[in-house]
Design a protein around this motif. Structure first.
Motif, PDB file in Angstrom:
ATOM      1  N   ASN A  24       0.876  -1.170   0.000  1.00  0.00           N
ATOM      2  CA  ASN A  24       0.000   0.000   0.000  1.00  0.00           C
ATOM      3  C   ASN A  24       0.913   1.219   0.000  1.00  0.00           C
ATOM      4  N   ASP A  28      -0.177  10.691   0.140  1.00  0.00           N
ATOM      5  CA  ASP A  28      -0.492  11.901   0.903  1.00  0.00           C
ATOM      6  C   ASP A  28       0.798  12.545   1.396  1.00  0.00           C
ATOM      7  N   GLN A 184      -7.514   6.537   2.863  1.00  0.00           N
ATOM      8  CA  GLN A 184      -7.435   7.330   1.635  1.00  0.00           C
ATOM      9  C   GLN A 184      -6.031   7.851   1.331  1.00  0.00           C
ATOM     10  N   SER A 185      -5.124   7.685   2.278  1.00  0.00           N
ATOM     11  CA  SER A 185      -3.754   8.175   2.085  1.00  0.00           C
ATOM     12  C   SER A 185      -2.890   7.216   1.280  1.00  0.00           C
ATOM     13  N   ILE A 187      -2.528   4.038  -2.020  1.00  0.00           N
ATOM     14  CA  ILE A 187      -3.032   3.238  -3.139  1.00  0.00           C
ATOM     15  C   ILE A 187      -2.341   1.881  -3.088  1.00  0.00           C
ATOM     16  N   GLN A 189      -6.159   1.360  -1.344  1.00  0.00           N
ATOM     17  CA  GLN A 189      -6.573   1.699   0.012  1.00  0.00           C
ATOM     18  C   GLN A 189      -6.691   0.441   0.875  1.00  0.00           C
ATOM     19  N   GLU A 193      -7.531   1.623   9.413  1.00  0.00           N
ATOM     20  CA  GLU A 193      -6.757   2.826   9.693  1.00  0.00           C
ATOM     21  C   GLU A 193      -5.320   2.468  10.063  1.00  0.00           C
TER      22      GLU A 193
END
Length: 280
Positions: A24, A28, A184-185, A187, A189, A193
């Motif tokens: 991942n 961001d 969302q930070s 790719i 996702q 968290e």
């Protein structure tokens, strides 16, 4: 601060993500900034990065420290990283499994280093355990990990999150939470968290322990069967019952307590008293 171009690099090389390697990649820039700033690295620091991906964090690290050793297991990422950092003299890309390398040998036996990484979730606990138990010369560990694991690392006695990993980390380190990171930070996702956490290694462990190997065996036994009392949970250590019972008395610990209620200092006292009785 660099401009985040993770998506562009992935597209440029036609890279396909591997689920089995837990890939991942960060997209961001504020997260990259907070990781680097939270790590407190400076121009004199040597940094080991584990799982650099396409080098988003690597680039920012290279601008803020003396040397970056980026360890990547995925052979498909090696040519990408080498191409992207071919003009960056202080970045060395290493194609190896981080679980199988000697970090001291990579940086030099007498060199202290810091670890900064966006760790794949599946190797978080193994990597932390390797660094702490392997007697490596690291000063701090600043990593982005699954929030659930960060909560366990920071947990105190008498809560469900408190366990072996809590004691392992807190025995060797002071732990600080830098920030939470939403799915969302990245790719692609992730479904959970993440949390950026910093572990500063203590000059000496938090409690005096005669034998660390036995100390951690005792802890694992205490948490392997969380619902059992300490007296019953420790039976698999194959230690005579009279020694166990007298050790509880000497340690002023009720044998009916459960492992999740003991502090690090209490585990250390119990461990030391058991060994004293075995050796006398």
């Amino acid at each position: 601060m660099i401009n985040i171009n993770t998506k562009d690099i992935v597209k440029k090389y036609g890279f396909k993500f591997s689920k089995s390697l837990g890939q991942n990649f960060l997209i961001d820039s504020s997260v990259v900034r907070d990781i680097v700033e939270g790590s407190n690295i400076d121009k004199d620091d040597t940094v080991i990065e584990i799982g650099p991906g396409v080098g988003t964090l690597t680039k920012e690290l290279s601008l803020n420290c003396k040397k970056v050793y980026s360890i990547e297991i995925d052979s498909k990422l090696i040519p990408i990283l080498k191409e992207e950092f071919k003009e960056c003299n202080n970045v060395e890309v290493i194609h190896k499994d981080a679980m199988k390398v000697n970090f001291n040998e990579i940086v030099g036996e007498n060199t202290n280093f810091k670890v900064v990484a966006n760790l794949p979730y599946y190797i978080t606990t193994p990597i932390i355990s390797k660094l702490l138990l392997g007697k490596y010369n690291f000063n701090s560990l600043t990593i982005m990990i699954q929030k659930e694991v960060a909560d366990r690392i920071n947990a105190k006695p008498n809560c469900k999150e408190y366990g072996s990993i809590s004691i392992l980390v807190q025995y060797y380190c002071n732990a600080y939470t830098i920030r939470k990171v939403p799915p969302q930070s990245f790719i692609p996702q992730p479904k959970v968290e993440s949390t950026i956490i910093k572990l500063d290694k203590l000059d000496t462990p938090r409690a005096y322990v005669k034998d660390e190997k036995f100390f951690f065996e005792l802890i694992r036994s205490s948490f392997n069967m969380r619902r059992k009392t300490l007296k019953n949970a420790l039976k698999n250590l194959k230690i005579p019952n009279d020694i166990i019972e007298f050790s509880f008395k000497e340690s002023n610990i009720d044998p009916k307590r459960r492992g999740e209620t003991l502090t690090i200092e209490e585990f250390a006292k119990l461990s030391n008293n058991i060994l004293n009785l075995i050796n006398n």
